[in-house]
Motif scaffolding. Structure first.
Motif, PDB file in Angstrom:
ATOM      1  N   ARG A 144      33.344  25.685  39.236  1.00 46.85           N
ATOM      2  CA  ARG A 144      34.641  26.307  38.970  1.00 46.85           C
ATOM      3  C   ARG A 144      34.837  27.547  39.837  1.00 46.85           C
ATOM      4  NH1 ARG A 144      35.683  30.094  35.056  1.00 46.85           N
ATOM      5  NH2 ARG A 144      33.810  29.527  33.877  1.00 46.85           N
TER       6      ARG A 144
ATOM      7  N   HIS B 254      39.497  40.378  39.448  1.00 49.92           N
ATOM      8  CA  HIS B 254      39.443  38.923  39.592  1.00 49.92           C
ATOM      9  C   HIS B 254      38.125  38.481  40.228  1.00 49.92           C
ATOM     10  CE1 HIS B 254      43.277  37.770  37.979  1.00 49.92           C
ATOM     11  NE2 HIS B 254      43.913  38.679  38.711  1.00 49.92           N
TER      12      HIS B 254
ATOM     13  N   THR C 121      37.568  34.478  39.771  1.00 54.83           N
ATOM     14  CA  THR C 121      38.730  33.824  40.387  1.00 54.83           C
ATOM     15  C   THR C 121      38.843  34.338  41.827  1.00 54.83           C
ATOM     16  OG1 THR C 121      40.082  35.534  39.302  1.00 54.83           O
ATOM     17  CG2 THR C 121      40.003  33.371  38.259  1.00 54.83           C
TER      18      THR C 121
ATOM     19  N   ASP D 280      39.710  32.991  44.791  1.00 57.43           N
ATOM     20  CA  ASP D 280      40.892  32.769  45.625  1.00 57.43           C
ATOM     21  C   ASP D 280      41.948  33.839  45.354  1.00 57.43           C
ATOM     22  OD1 ASP D 280      39.727  30.589  46.745  1.00 57.43           O
ATOM     23  OD2 ASP D 280      40.796  29.107  45.531  1.00 57.43           O
TER      24      ASP D 280
END
Length: 917
Positions: free
Chosen positions: A902, A680, A685, A687
């Motif tokens: 993002r 991830h 990503t 978090d």
């Protein structure tokens, strides 16, 4: 038995064959029952912040002195079976207890103590003291007594090793084996002790580690029963503060030694010892008779002790009665040499005084292939209960026919062992074979109990034999109990395997090797495991049991992988697959394929790795074996990640995680969480990546696994840095560095140093960044880690570019890209291209820079690596703006901003927005 260590000692013992042993430690982390799948992700680092691949040429130095957990090995990376991590150091004291039978040797003691005291007071190095003399003269007793007297002068520990130089039925202990025992006793995890096929290189590496371990220490080492100076020389500490006492029947002379010959007792001292041990007043014995008794046994302490014990246990006998029996025994043994006849006559007299059932028990002790034993082994040898065996052992100890060892264990003096073996040989030869069968069967039953406590939940455990219903096994109520028992009995079990093999008891050889495999996987030393599994494979060939042969070859392949002997591992595992196919053993074939996949993963043969894991997974699913499915999925997931197939990696690892949770396998759960965090992070990503790493860290904390806690901290630090929390990143990497340094884990320590170098570069201290990154680069090269080398080179290129070392920066990028492309690490390649492009842009070469950014963009989009995509877009926009002027490159810059937002990389967003304004 837990011996926690917190002293980190990193040993570098140069030379290819030696240095390469370190890989064995790290690759052990993926050992099997288990293969802690997440750990494999830490072994190969394809991106700038995942872990590094260990080089395929490694076969040597498993450096890292972490300290012993469980007085056997502590937790190696990725090994759930290995117990908790190391902690506070303890002083080692393993001297046998001082004996009451010691009698006055004032002159010898005064000389020894005086020599030691004088050397210490003058600040000189302590010479080796060699104590020689004939059998039974009391060399060991003298050395142990002197050791206890001198113990306060050597507060860092006192160690005792029997080198079996003259032990009947046992070959002398090789220096490399003795060093392995000493290193384990001194706090080195045995799976981290150097191994390899080159015995000379292994011995040299272990000796270097041993000398380093004792550097600056004041320790006492007794090397008992040495066969030659060559045997003991590698065991000698290098520091000047350690005292070594050597006992030998031979005269071992070297320039730096103090040689002390221990002779038979003076007659007066022998009489004194006899009177004291007989428990009778001197005037009731008759001085002339006692004088003759001690003379008849050569005034040897062993013989005097046995004679006195005979008299003490026969209150109705007079000293004259004892003298008559001794004379008769000497007549029966007249063909022996004078010295042997003297002491063997006392053995014969003592033996003939035993009850018939105790005589039988004593003879069986002579058959035992090992050295020391407990009542359970005695019970198995003699076919009696443990209660009866304990009673026999205590009585034989009272009779001075056996010696007591720490931990309620017993052993025969070498001469008594020889005597007992001779008695056993006079009887039925099949009785000898049956005794070996019985003790091997006992060990199989006890190993089943121990494996039940130590082997990972859900893993296959070799079952106890069917004929063990009447075998009494030790009570092993915890994992620590089981590991302590395994370490204590290791040498005895291996000796039983050798004896069984010599007697053509091949089925027992195969079963014992299989039962020992789980422990040897985690405890090592792996060269010992290699010898065992080779023997088992050959034994299975004799019996025609292809399934058993496949099992032995598969274990051999696993151990070879731990040693980073990858070609040999592949050969053994391929042979195992063939053996399993011959008997349609799908479970065995799946296990061997899974192991082959791991080897190919480590060597970056990704397509082969994926094929093997996929085939293994299909077989596991057919069989309904859930743990096998989880292992194969986790390993397949890491292979996908290594190939930058991130979606496939997440899918496989998520399914593995669900199965591990279903099985209650906490280590499997933590390792899958950690690898998901890595994936991830690569996917941007952050978090989710941070959450997975924190969950993994919490489980490692619960399991008291400091090694994996440190790895999770490093990964958390990477995520913190990427999301702009630089101080949190520095704190995490610094904590990980502290852990790795304390544990002596050089691979993890190199990772922490590299990550801290990146932090320094990001915060503007390029000079400190270069220093740290060069230190990390040197460590990775020493470890043979190509991935770590590539990641360090990529970051060095950036830092050198900042300080305007353009040529050095380009050289670093070129070498790093070469390695990354060889590994198939496309995400790492994209990162290096982006770094190189930025160097070219700041060097006023925007056209060349744009080509690099364009290549990076293609790679990043192909593998869905958003951070590198954003960096490439930013670079392209800056190049277009530079070449074509303001207003150009805006689309690329805005696309980069979108991706950065993002990802939550706010610092990069701010930089681009200022540029756009």
């Amino acid at each position: 038995m837990r011996l926690r260590r917190g002293i980190a000692i990193a040993v570098v013992a140069g030379g290819g064959a030696v240095t390469t042993m370190l890989v064995g430690l790290v690759t052990n982390a993926v050992s099997d029952e288990s293969r802690w799948p997440g750990w494999l992700g830490w072994l190969q680092e394809h991106a700038w912040f995942s872990f590094v691949v260990l080089g395929v040429t490694m076969a040597g130095l498993t450096a890292l002195l972490a300290g012993l957990s469980e007085t056997r090995p502590p937790t190696p990376p990725g090994r759930p079976e290995d117990g908790a991590g190391p902690g506070a150091a303890q002083v080692l004291r393993s001297l046998p207890r001082d004996t009451a039978a010691f009698t006055d040797r004032a002159a010898e003691l005064e000389r020894l103590v005086g020599s030691v005291r004088a050397s210490q007071e003058r600040g000189e190095g302590l010479p080796v003291h060699v104590i020689d003399g004939m059998p039974g003269v009391g060399k060991t007793t003298f050395a142990v007594h002197a050791g206890h007297l001198l113990s306060e002068r050597f507060p860092d520990g006192q160690l005792f090793v029997n080198l079996n130089g003259h032990t009947p039925g046992r070959t002398p202990v090789q220096a490399s084996e003795a060093l392995a025992s000493l290193l384990a006793a001194a706090g080195v995890p045995t799976q981290q002790i150097p191994v390899g096929d080159d015995v000379g290189a292994v011995t040299e590496a272990r000796a270097a580690m041993w000398r380093s371990r004792l550097a600056g220490k004041k320790a006492l080492l007794i090397l008992d029963n040495a066969a030659s100076y060559r045997q003991l020389e590698p065991l000698l500490p290098g520091g000047s503060g350690c005292l070594v006492l050597v006992t030998s029947r031979k005269r071992l002379v070297a320039n730096e030694e103090v040689v002390m010959s221990v002779d038979a007792l003076p007659p007066d001292h022998a009489v004194e010892l006899f009177v004291r041990l007989s428990g009778r007043p001197a005037d009731a014995l008759g001085r002339d008779v006692v004088d003759e008794l001690v003379r008849l046994c050569g005034c040897l302490p062993l013989g005097v002790s046995l004679l006195a014990a005979r008299l003490r246990h026969h209150p109705s006998w007079s000293a004259e009665d004892l003298r008559g029996r001794l004379v008769a025994a000497r007549d029966r043994l007249g063909e022996l040499r004078a010295g042997e006849r003297a002491v063997t006559a006392t053995f014969d007299l003592s033996y003939r005084d035993l009850a018939p059932e105790r005589q039988h028990f004593f003879r069986q002790l002579g058959v035992f292939p090992g050295t020391d034993l407990d009542p359970h082994v005695g019970a198995a040898l003699a076919e009696v209960s443990v209660v009866v065996a304990r009673r026999h052992l205590e009585a034989l100890y009272d009779d001075h026919l056996i010696d007591e060892q720490p931990g309620s264990r017993y052993r025969l003096h070498d001469l008594l062992r020889d005597y007992a073996r001779g008695l056993a040989a006079e009887g039925d030869s099949m009785d000898h074979v049956q005794a070996v069968q019985r003790v091997c069967t006992y060990y199989l039953a006890a190993l089943a109990v121990a494996n039940g406590q130590t082997v990972r939940s859900g893993a296959a455990v070799p079952p106890a034999p069917d004929d063990t219903s009447r075998v009494e096994t030790p009570v092993l109520e915890s994992r620590a109990d089981a590991l302590s028992w395994l370490e204590t009995e290791r040498a005895n079990i291996l000796a039983c395997v050798r004896r069984a093999n010599g007697l053509a008891l091949y089925d027992l050889v195969v079963r014992l090797a299989a039962a020992m495999a789980p422990f040897l996987r985690q405890a090592g030393p792996w060269d010992q495991a290699v010898a065992l599994h080779r023997t088992a494979a050959e034994a299975a060939r004799h019996t025609g049991d292809q399934r058993a042969r496949g099992d032995a070859l598969a274990e051999l392949g696993v151990v070879r992988r731990f040693m980073a002997a990858y070609p040999q591992a592949i050969e053994a595992l391929n042979d195992a697959v063939t053996a399993y196919e011959a008997v349609d053993d799908r479970r065995g074939k799946a296990e061997a394929l899974n192991q082959l996949g791991i080897v190919w993963y480590l060597t970056a043969d990704n397509e082969d790795a994926a094929r093997a894991q996929t085939e293994a997974l299909a077989l596991y699913r057919e069989l309904g074996y859930r743990l096998g499915q989880a292992n194969a999925l986790a390993d397949l997931g890491m292979t996908h990640r290594q190939m930058s197939r991130f979606d496939a990696a997440v899918e496989a690892q998520t399914e593995a995680l669900a199965i591990y949770r279903e099985l209650g396998d906490r280590y499997g759960e933590a390792n899958s969480l950690r690898d998901l965090g890595v994936v991830h992070s690569l996917m941007g990503t952050y978090d989710l990546a941070a959450r997975h790493h924190q969950e993994a860290f919490d489980i490692y904390l619960e399991l008291d696994d400091r090694v994996h806690q440190a790895y999770a901290l490093n990964e958390l630090g990477v995520v913190r840095r990427l999301t702009g929390d630089i101080e949190a990143a520095r704190t995490a990497h610094s904590q990980a560095l502290t852990h790795f340094t304390e544990l002596g884990e050089r691979f993890g320590r190199a990772n922490s140093i590299r990550h801290l170098g990146v932090v320094e570069r990001v915060t503007g201290d390029a000079a400190e960044a270069i220093r740290l990154l060069e230190e990390a680069l040197g460590a990775y090269r020493e470890l043979g880690s190509r991935g770590g080398e590539a990641a360090s080179l990529s970051e060095l290129g950036v830092a050198r570019g900042i300080v305007r070392e353009r040529d050095g920066a380009i050289e670093a990028f070129q070498r790093g890209l070469e390695i990354l492309r060889g590994l198939g690490d496309r995400c790492g390649e994209a990162e290096a291209l982006n770094h190189w492009g930025m160097l070219l842009l700041t060097s006023d070469e925007p056209t060349a820079a744009r080509r690099h950014f364009g290549q990076a963009l293609t790679l990043a989009r192909d593998i869905r690596c958003p951070l590198e995509e954003a960096r490439a877009l930013e670079g392209i926009g800056r190049c277009d703006s530079t070449v074509d002027g303001p207003g150009h490159g805006v689309d690329s810059l805005r696309a980069a901003v979108t991706v950065y937002r993002r990802l939550g990389v706010s610092a990069s967003v701010d930089d681009i927005e200022r540029l756009l304004v």
